[in-house]
Design a protein around this motif. Structure first.
Motif, PDB file in Angstrom:
ATOM      1  N   ARG A  59      33.167  46.147  38.699  1.00 17.09           N
ATOM      2  CA  ARG A  59      34.272  45.299  38.263  1.00 17.09           C
ATOM      3  C   ARG A  59      34.496  45.395  36.754  1.00 17.09           C
ATOM      4  O   ARG A  59      35.636  45.372  36.284  1.00 17.09           O
ATOM      5  CB  ARG A  59      34.006  43.848  38.657  1.00 17.09           C
ATOM      6  CG  ARG A  59      34.037  43.584  40.148  1.00 17.09           C
ATOM      7  CD  ARG A  59      33.673  42.147  40.441  1.00 17.09           C
ATOM      8  NE  ARG A  59      34.588  41.215  39.772  1.00 17.09           N
ATOM      9  CZ  ARG A  59      34.382  39.916  39.692  1.00 17.09           C
ATOM     10  NH1 ARG A  59      33.285  39.383  40.234  1.00 17.09           N
ATOM     11  NH2 ARG A  59      35.246  39.137  39.090  1.00 17.09           N
ATOM     12  N   PHE A  61      33.892  48.049  34.855  1.00 17.30           N
ATOM     13  CA  PHE A  61      34.555  49.318  34.575  1.00 17.30           C
ATOM     14  C   PHE A  61      35.996  49.338  35.078  1.00 17.30           C
ATOM     15  O   PHE A  61      36.810  50.114  34.584  1.00 17.30           O
ATOM     16  CB  PHE A  61      33.772  50.471  35.206  1.00 17.30           C
ATOM     17  CG  PHE A  61      32.544  50.873  34.435  1.00 17.30           C
ATOM     18  CD1 PHE A  61      32.662  51.468  33.183  1.00 17.30           C
ATOM     19  CD2 PHE A  61      31.282  50.625  34.946  1.00 17.30           C
ATOM     20  CE1 PHE A  61      31.530  51.823  32.465  1.00 17.30           C
ATOM     21  CE2 PHE A  61      30.150  50.979  34.232  1.00 17.30           C
ATOM     22  CZ  PHE A  61      30.268  51.584  32.982  1.00 17.30           C
ATOM     23  N   GLN A  62      36.300  48.491  36.054  1.00 11.00           N
ATOM     24  CA  GLN A  62      37.681  48.392  36.542  1.00 11.00           C
ATOM     25  C   GLN A  62      38.529  47.448  35.706  1.00 11.00           C
ATOM     26  O   GLN A  62      39.743  47.384  35.908  1.00 11.00           O
ATOM     27  CB  GLN A  62      37.670  47.925  38.003  1.00 11.00           C
ATOM     28  CG  GLN A  62      37.109  48.946  38.982  1.00 11.00           C
ATOM     29  CD  GLN A  62      37.015  48.412  40.396  1.00 11.00           C
ATOM     30  OE1 GLN A  62      37.094  47.191  40.622  1.00 11.00           O
ATOM     31  NE2 GLN A  62      36.848  49.299  41.363  1.00 11.00           N
ATOM     32  N   ASN A  63      37.909  46.744  34.790  1.00 12.91           N
ATOM     33  CA  ASN A  63      38.619  45.820  33.901  1.00 12.91           C
ATOM     34  C   ASN A  63      39.266  46.627  32.778  1.00 12.91           C
ATOM     35  O   ASN A  63      38.588  47.119  31.865  1.00 12.91           O
ATOM     36  CB  ASN A  63      37.646  44.789  33.331  1.00 12.91           C
ATOM     37  CG  ASN A  63      38.346  43.679  32.587  1.00 12.91           C
ATOM     38  OD1 ASN A  63      39.319  43.915  31.865  1.00 12.91           O
ATOM     39  ND2 ASN A  63      37.867  42.459  32.741  1.00 12.91           N
ATOM     40  N   ALA A  64      40.584  46.787  32.837  1.00 12.62           N
ATOM     41  CA  ALA A  64      41.288  47.631  31.870  1.00 12.62           C
ATOM     42  C   ALA A  64      41.140  47.124  30.444  1.00 12.62           C
ATOM     43  O   ALA A  64      40.961  47.905  29.505  1.00 12.62           O
ATOM     44  CB  ALA A  64      42.773  47.725  32.240  1.00 12.62           C
ATOM     45  N   GLY A  65      41.182  45.807  30.266  1.00 13.82           N
ATOM     46  CA  GLY A  65      41.054  45.243  28.926  1.00 13.82           C
ATOM     47  C   GLY A  65      39.695  45.531  28.323  1.00 13.82           C
ATOM     48  O   GLY A  65      39.586  45.825  27.121  1.00 13.82           O
ATOM     49  N   ILE A  67      37.641  48.093  29.028  1.00  7.77           N
ATOM     50  CA  ILE A  67      37.546  49.515  28.704  1.00  7.77           C
ATOM     51  C   ILE A  67      38.385  49.847  27.471  1.00  7.77           C
ATOM     52  O   ILE A  67      37.960  50.605  26.593  1.00  7.77           O
ATOM     53  CB  ILE A  67      37.989  50.368  29.906  1.00  7.77           C
ATOM     54  CG1 ILE A  67      37.091  50.091  31.116  1.00  7.77           C
ATOM     55  CG2 ILE A  67      37.965  51.847  29.551  1.00  7.77           C
ATOM     56  CD1 ILE A  67      35.619  50.365  30.873  1.00  7.77           C
ATOM     57  N   GLU A  68      39.588  49.276  27.388  1.00  7.43           N
ATOM     58  CA  GLU A  68      40.439  49.532  26.222  1.00  7.43           C
ATOM     59  C   GLU A  68      39.812  48.995  24.938  1.00  7.43           C
ATOM     60  O   GLU A  68      40.035  49.544  23.863  1.00  7.43           O
ATOM     61  CB  GLU A  68      41.815  48.896  26.436  1.00  7.43           C
ATOM     62  CG  GLU A  68      42.649  49.590  27.498  1.00  7.43           C
ATOM     63  CD  GLU A  68      43.942  48.850  27.789  1.00  7.43           C
ATOM     64  OE1 GLU A  68      44.174  47.806  27.127  1.00  7.43           O
ATOM     65  OE2 GLU A  68      44.704  49.299  28.666  1.00  7.43           O
ATOM     66  N   SER A  69      39.028  47.932  25.045  1.00  9.42           N
ATOM     67  CA  SER A  69      38.389  47.379  23.844  1.00  9.42           C
ATOM     68  C   SER A  69      37.397  48.369  23.248  1.00  9.42           C
ATOM     69  O   SER A  69      37.231  48.422  22.019  1.00  9.42           O
ATOM     70  CB  SER A  69      37.688  46.059  24.191  1.00  9.42           C
ATOM     71  OG  SER A  69      36.573  46.271  25.052  1.00  9.42           O
ATOM     72  N   ARG A  72      39.323  50.763  21.239  1.00  6.67           N
ATOM     73  CA  ARG A  72      39.807  50.119  20.017  1.00  6.67           C
ATOM     74  C   ARG A  72      38.716  50.080  18.942  1.00  6.67           C
ATOM     75  O   ARG A  72      38.977  50.428  17.781  1.00  6.67           O
ATOM     76  CB  ARG A  72      40.298  48.716  20.352  1.00  6.67           C
ATOM     77  CG  ARG A  72      41.182  48.089  19.290  1.00  6.67           C
ATOM     78  CD  ARG A  72      41.763  46.791  19.801  1.00  6.67           C
ATOM     79  NE  ARG A  72      42.751  46.996  20.842  1.00  6.67           N
ATOM     80  CZ  ARG A  72      42.613  46.607  22.114  1.00  6.67           C
ATOM     81  NH1 ARG A  72      41.514  45.979  22.499  1.00  6.67           N
ATOM     82  NH2 ARG A  72      43.561  46.832  22.998  1.00  6.67           N
ATOM     83  N   ASP A 244      40.630  39.966  24.820  1.00  7.41           N
ATOM     84  CA  ASP A 244      39.664  41.037  25.058  1.00  7.41           C
ATOM     85  C   ASP A 244      39.879  42.174  24.058  1.00  7.41           C
ATOM     86  O   ASP A 244      39.775  43.352  24.404  1.00  7.41           O
ATOM     87  CB  ASP A 244      39.780  41.562  26.493  1.00  7.41           C
ATOM     88  CG  ASP A 244      41.220  41.939  26.858  1.00  7.41           C
ATOM     89  OD1 ASP A 244      42.098  41.915  25.972  1.00  7.41           O
ATOM     90  OD2 ASP A 244      41.465  42.263  28.030  1.00  7.41           O
TER      91      ASP A 244
END
Length: 294
Positions: A59, A61-65, A67-69, A72, A244
């Motif tokens: 879950r 790794f499926q959280n886009a926010g 992973i994007e953090s 960043r 996030d």
């Protein structure tokens, strides 16, 4: 007498276990569970803690926010760490040279921002970033240079500026302290060979303090991955910083705001593993460099 060393080490060992080992073990254990809710919420529902193996990691790794953090802070570190290290090395070399006068005053001036709490620093810089109250923004606007430090494309670099301003001083002190251990005979020999200040700094001083430089780089990378205070504080003055925005903020959102401590534990373990992997990679690069030099 045989027990004396262990008695001296006992306070550290106890604190190390209580405040580092146990929290890590607890986080790993909690990341393998999840709260299962049964019933329709009419009084007969029950919350049970179920063993779900690695579902929380999936879950996460499926959280886009989340992973994007990571992307960043990676971009943040690629820019912030080199800029900060160049400034720290240049200032340390200047303080170690005969060019700078009133060294104690300038050393204190450079180190003083580190004594300011990061939350306070973010609040002060946040005031300087706001368009309607900032003298910097108004001054640049009067010169015909419209800027928005809190825009979506610039807010990350505004945070980087706060971080550079805050932590450069302590890195200067570490590198400068390493410079004081270099034998002065090497400098005299370099001068006898006709080397100037620039050549001495580049070919003698910098290689001699490279272990201290690598140490500060390692601390800076770890600090970049743990970025939290500055964006969390500045989030109150701009909507371009999401909940996030960094991995630590995503963990905070999942645990404190979302109430899912199991998912947050999995995110924290992932962040810890990434930090550990980057630390090992940097150590391998440093060891390979030492081997090549030898």
């Amino acid at each position: 007498m045989r027990l004396a060393p262990y008695l001296f080490l006992l306070p550290f060992i106890v604190l190390f276990i209580v405040f580092l080992v146990l929290p890590i073990v607890t986080a790993v254990w909690m990341s393998l569970f999840s709260v299962q809710r049964d019933g329709l919420g009419l009084g007969g529902s029950a919350n049970e803690l179920a063993f779900v193996w690695f579902d929380n990691y999936i879950r996460a790794f499926q959280n886009a926010g989340f992973i994007e953090s990571f992307g960043r802070v990676l971009l943040f570190g690629i820019v912030q760490v080199p800029v900060m290290m160049v400034l720290a090395i240049l200032l340390a070399l200047l303080f170690d040279s005969a060019v700078v006068r009133m060294k104690p005053f300038f050393q204190l001036s450079v180190f003083l921002p580190y004594a300011v709490p990061s939350v306070v620093a973010a609040l002060v810089w946040g005031f300087l970033y706001q368009p309607r109250v900032s003298p910097i923004v108004e001054g640049l606007r009067d010169l015909g240079i419209p800027v928005d430090f809190l825009a979506p494309g610039t807010v990350l670099w505004s945070i980087a500026n706060v971080s550079i301003w805050t932590v450069t001083g302590v890195n200067v002190i570490i590198i400068f302290a390493a410079l004081q251990t270099v034998p002065r005979d090497m400098y005299e020999a370099a001068r006898l060979d006709g080397a100037g200040e620039f050549r001495t700094a580049l070919q003698i001083k910098l290689p001699m303090v490279m272990p201290a430089v690598m140490l500060t780089i390692l601390f800076s990378i770890i600090g970049t991955l743990q970025l939290f205070n500055e964006p969390m504080t500045m989030r109150s003055i701009t909507s371009n910083i999401t909940g996030d925005y960094t991995p630590n903020m995503a963990i905070f959102q999942a645990t404190t705001l979302g109430g899912n401590i199991n998912l947050g534990s999995a995110m924290a373990i992932i962040l810890g593993l990434v930090t550990f992997a980057l630390s090992i990679l940097l150590s391998l690069v440093q060891n390979r460099r030492k081997g090549a030099t030898a």
